[in-house]
Motif scaffolding. Structure first.
Motif, short mmCIF file in Angstrom:
data_model
loop_
_atom_site.label_atom_id
_atom_site.label_comp_id
_atom_site.label_asym_id
_atom_site.label_seq_id
_atom_site.Cartn_x
_atom_site.Cartn_y
_atom_site.Cartn_z
N VAL A 80 8.86 3.56 0.03
CA VAL A 80 7.43 3.18 -0.50
C VAL A 80 6.64 2.55 0.66
CG1 VAL A 80 6.23 1.50 -2.14
CG2 VAL A 80 8.18 2.70 -2.89
N GLY A 81 7.10 1.49 1.40
CA GLY A 81 6.67 1.06 2.46
C GLY A 81 6.23 2.00 3.64
N LEU A 82 6.76 3.12 3.67
CA LEU A 82 6.56 4.05 4.82
C LEU A 82 5.20 4.94 4.14
CD1 LEU A 82 6.81 5.95 7.23
CD2 LEU A 82 8.17 7.09 5.66
N VAL A 83 5.31 5.14 2.97
CA VAL A 83 3.88 6.20 2.09
C VAL A 83 2.95 5.11 2.17
CG1 VAL A 83 3.34 6.87 0.05
CG2 VAL A 83 5.60 7.25 0.94
N VAL A 84 3.02 3.73 1.73
CA VAL A 84 1.82 3.12 1.76
C VAL A 84 1.08 2.67 3.21
CG1 VAL A 84 1.02 0.40 1.15
CG2 VAL A 84 2.26 1.93 -0.34
N GLY A 85 2.07 2.40 4.09
CA GLY A 85 1.61 2.16 5.47
C GLY A 85 1.13 3.26 6.05
N VAL A 86 1.47 4.48 5.92
CA VAL A 86 1.00 5.90 6.55
C VAL A 86 -0.50 5.92 5.74
CG1 VAL A 86 1.07 8.35 6.46
CG2 VAL A 86 2.99 6.87 7.13
N LEU A 87 -0.43 6.08 4.50
CA LEU A 87 -1.81 6.03 3.55
C LEU A 87 -2.72 5.04 4.03
CD1 LEU A 87 -0.72 6.60 -0.03
CD2 LEU A 87 -1.73 8.44 1.39
N GLY A 88 -2.45 3.68 4.24
CA GLY A 88 -3.26 2.70 4.88
C GLY A 88 -3.77 3.22 6.34
N ARG A 89 -2.78 3.72 7.03
CA ARG A 89 -3.21 4.17 8.41
C ARG A 89 -4.24 5.33 8.55
NH1 ARG A 89 1.50 4.54 13.13
NH2 ARG A 89 0.05 5.03 14.68
N LEU A 90 -4.19 6.40 7.63
CA LEU A 90 -5.09 7.35 7.32
C LEU A 90 -6.55 6.82 7.03
CD1 LEU A 90 -2.81 9.99 5.51
CD2 LEU A 90 -3.84 9.88 7.83
N VAL A 91 -6.48 5.62 6.22
CA VAL A 91 -7.81 5.19 5.79
C VAL A 91 -8.46 4.39 6.87
CG1 VAL A 91 -8.96 3.38 4.28
CG2 VAL A 91 -7.09 4.65 3.30
N VAL A 92 -7.78 3.96 7.97
CA VAL A 92 -8.41 3.32 9.14
C VAL A 92 -8.79 4.37 10.14
CG1 VAL A 92 -8.11 1.90 11.10
CG2 VAL A 92 -7.01 1.25 8.95
N TRP B 123 -2.41 3.03 -10.87
CA TRP B 123 -3.59 3.59 -9.63
C TRP B 123 -4.23 2.49 -9.02
CZ3 TRP B 123 -3.10 8.11 -7.96
CH2 TRP B 123 -2.70 9.15 -8.36
N ILE B 124 -4.79 1.39 -9.71
CA ILE B 124 -5.34 0.10 -9.34
C ILE B 124 -4.52 -0.47 -8.53
CG2 ILE B 124 -6.25 -1.93 -9.93
CD1 ILE B 124 -7.52 -0.57 -12.58
N GLU B 125 -3.12 -0.73 -8.74
CA GLU B 125 -2.22 -1.20 -7.90
C GLU B 125 -2.07 -0.62 -6.58
OE1 GLU B 125 2.41 -2.63 -8.17
OE2 GLU B 125 1.50 -1.96 -9.66
N LEU B 126 -2.06 0.82 -6.62
CA LEU B 126 -1.80 1.61 -5.52
C LEU B 126 -2.83 1.41 -4.63
CD1 LEU B 126 0.06 3.60 -3.90
CD2 LEU B 126 -1.07 5.49 -5.16
N ILE B 127 -4.24 1.53 -5.17
CA ILE B 127 -5.31 1.22 -4.40
C ILE B 127 -5.35 -0.13 -3.66
CG2 ILE B 127 -7.86 0.97 -4.42
CD1 ILE B 127 -7.69 3.15 -6.73
N ILE B 128 -5.02 -1.32 -4.26
CA ILE B 128 -4.77 -2.62 -3.69
C ILE B 128 -3.99 -2.55 -2.45
CG2 ILE B 128 -3.99 -4.88 -4.08
CD1 ILE B 128 -5.18 -4.50 -7.07
N GLN B 129 -2.75 -1.80 -2.86
CA GLN B 129 -1.83 -1.74 -1.67
C GLN B 129 -2.29 -1.07 -0.43
OE1 GLN B 129 1.39 0.06 -3.96
NE2 GLN B 129 2.34 -1.92 -4.38
N ILE B 130 -2.88 0.02 -0.77
CA ILE B 130 -3.30 0.81 0.46
C ILE B 130 -4.38 0.18 0.96
CG2 ILE B 130 -4.78 2.87 1.10
CD1 ILE B 130 -2.99 4.54 -1.28
N ALA B 131 -5.37 -0.68 0.49
CA ALA B 131 -6.43 -1.44 1.06
C ALA B 131 -5.93 -2.32 1.97
CB ALA B 131 -7.41 -1.96 0.17
N LEU B 132 -4.74 -3.20 1.34
CA LEU B 132 -4.04 -4.13 2.20
C LEU B 132 -3.50 -3.59 3.51
CD1 LEU B 132 -2.63 -6.37 -0.70
CD2 LEU B 132 -4.40 -7.08 0.80
N ALA B 133 -2.87 -2.46 3.12
CA ALA B 133 -2.14 -1.73 3.94
C ALA B 133 -3.22 -1.13 5.54
CB ALA B 133 -1.43 -0.72 3.85
N ALA B 134 -4.33 -0.88 5.00
CA ALA B 134 -5.32 -0.66 5.97
C ALA B 134 -5.80 -1.72 6.74
CB ALA B 134 -6.54 0.15 5.13
#
Length: 89
Positions: A12-24, A63-74
């Motif tokens: 989960v950390g890898l996926v959220v981190g990579v998605l956050g990295r893609l957003v930046v 979805w809302i939780e996932l968006i929050i996680q990705i935003a924090l990762a970004a």
């Protein structure tokens, strides 16, 4: 914590981190292990925030939780890339 819980947290950390990295935008010169750590931390904090907001326990995909996680990762990736880039010559 069981071994499966640790493996799940890493995935989960890898996926959220990579998605956050893609957003930046741009290229981030940080190692993958740092991306995973940022993703794990963002996932934990994002889940806590979603729980406080009352959106963590929904039917289906949260979805809302996932968006929050990705935003924090970004945000975490952007901050880490800035700090990590300054350390390098």
């Amino acid at each position: 914590m069981a071994v499966t819980g640790i493996i799940s947290a890493l995935i989960v950390g890898l996926v959220v981190g990579v998605l956050g990295r893609l957003v930046v935008p741009g290229r981030q010169n940080i190692p993958i292990w740092l991306t995973i750590v940022i993703g794990i931390i963002a996932a934990l904090i994002g889940t806590a925030i979603a729980t406080v907001l009352g959106v963590a326990s929904t039917r289906g995909i949260d979805w809302i939780e996932l968006i929050i996680q990705i935003a924090l990762a970004a945000v975490g990736v952007a901050l880490a890339a800035g700090q990590y880039g300054r350390r390098r010559p």
